[in-house]
Design an enzyme around this catalytic site. Structure first.
Site, PDB file in Angstrom:
ATOM      1  N   ASP A  67       0.833  -1.205   0.000  1.00 40.32           N
ATOM      2  CA  ASP A  67       0.000   0.000   0.000  1.00 40.32           C
ATOM      3  C   ASP A  67       0.873   1.263   0.000  1.00 40.32           C
ATOM      4  O   ASP A  67       1.806   1.372   0.797  1.00 40.32           O
ATOM      5  CB  ASP A  67      -0.889  -0.042   1.260  1.00 40.32           C
ATOM      6  N   HIS A  68       0.556   2.189  -0.874  1.00 37.45           N
ATOM      7  CA  HIS A  68       1.211   3.506  -0.920  1.00 37.45           C
ATOM      8  C   HIS A  68       2.741   3.492  -0.839  1.00 37.45           C
ATOM      9  O   HIS A  68       3.316   3.977   0.135  1.00 37.45           O
ATOM     10  CB  HIS A  68       0.660   4.418   0.190  1.00 37.45           C
ATOM     11  N   HIS A 116      -8.242   9.952   3.207  1.00 31.67           N
ATOM     12  CA  HIS A 116      -7.691   8.943   4.112  1.00 31.67           C
ATOM     13  C   HIS A 116      -8.043   9.316   5.544  1.00 31.67           C
ATOM     14  O   HIS A 116      -8.117  10.497   5.883  1.00 31.67           O
ATOM     15  CB  HIS A 116      -6.161   8.882   3.986  1.00 31.67           C
TER      16      HIS A 116
END
Ligand SMILES: [Zn+2]
Length: 283
Positions: A78-79, A180
């Site tokens: 993720d990211h 987020h």
């Protein structure tokens, strides 16, 4: 089935695959158990911090073992904010990576994303690459306010189409009203469903919705109908896990067996996971 095939099924069936972030093996095992019981595909996500906490190879190995035992799981880095981390995740056996250049200029973002796509294509496995366009904040926490700059600029259909064409990504995450993290005192902002629908129609890449914690059920259902195929849930799981552990320790202040109090966290988290699995699968 590969993740690519699972996404094709999701497209066909008009549903979304949940992406649940985990920090430890208790969370991972809990999600795996539910995925097996319900025969529902799940993407397991690890942030940079979670990946370091687990150990990249250990996490990839655990997901591999769970898959051998019948759990329909895929693993996503993720990211990744730098190309190196994305490449290391690919080398370690991850099924997908996110290269997040959403804070960079369009040119830098495209260049960085292309580099990861090229690496994935040459790795000998079918690893999917996700690109990001539009800043939506970066904290998976409980927030007092919307992070500065997050969600201010929604991704345009033209930019989205160009970015996906120029980079060749398999998965694409736009800024469509999502942020987020999760607001403490109010619901998260509403999604721009029409924009999701237009972006989805403009490309072959599968659309990913980040910042799923705090979004209303109605918005989720509409977003999935409009073309979202993966939904990220992180903060809600963290909150439930912590609440369960806190409750167990408050009830038994002298408890020192981790498998006892962590189990309470897992039980609290299970409710959230099942609820989201039902919603995203239209069950
Ligand atoms: Zn995210």
């Amino acid at each position: 089935m590969t993740l690519r095939e699972s996404l094709a099924s999701a497209q066909e069936g008009g549903y979304a695959i949940p992406h649940f972030n985990v920090s430890d093996s208790t969370q991972l095992n809990t999600i795996a158990k539910l995925a097996v019981e319900r025969e529902q595909t799940v993407v397991i996500g690890a942030s940079k911090g979670a990946e370091a906490f687990f150990g990249r190879e250990v996490l990839a190995g655990m997901v591999g073992v769970l898959r051998k035992l019948g759990a329909p799981l895929f693993l996503n880095a993720d990211h990744c904010h730098d190309v190196e981390r994305a490449k290391k995740a690919i080398d370690a056996g991850f099924d997908a990576v996110i290269i997040d250049g959403s804070t960079l200029s369009m040119e830098e973002n495209i260049a960085q994303t292309r580099e990861v796509v090229a690496y994935a294509r040459g790795c000998g496995r079918d690893v999917l690459v996700e690109g990001e366009l539009g800043y939506i904040g970066s904290s998976s926490a409980l927030l007092d306010d919307i992070p500065e700059g997050a969600g201010l600029t929604l991704t345009s259909v033209e930019d989205a189409e160009m970015f996906v064409r120029d980079t060749g990504v398999d998965l694409f995450s736009p800024s469509v009203g999502n942020i987020h993290g999760m607001l403490k005192h109010s619901a998260n902002p509403k999604l721009d469903i029409e924009r999701i629908s237009m972006i989805a129609d403009s490309m072959d890449a599968s659309l990913v919705l980040h910042g799923g914690s705090g979004i209303s059920d109605e918005d989720f259902t509409a977003a999935i109908k409009a073309g979202i195929r993966i939904v990220h849930i992180n903060t809600e799981l963290r909150r439930a896990y912590r609440t369960g552990i806190e409750g167990a320790l408050t009830a038994n202040p002298d408890e020192v067996a981790p498998y006892k109090y962590l189990t309470k966290g897992a039980e609290m988290m299970e409710e959230v996971v099942e609820n989201r699995m039902n919603l995203f699968a239209n069950k």
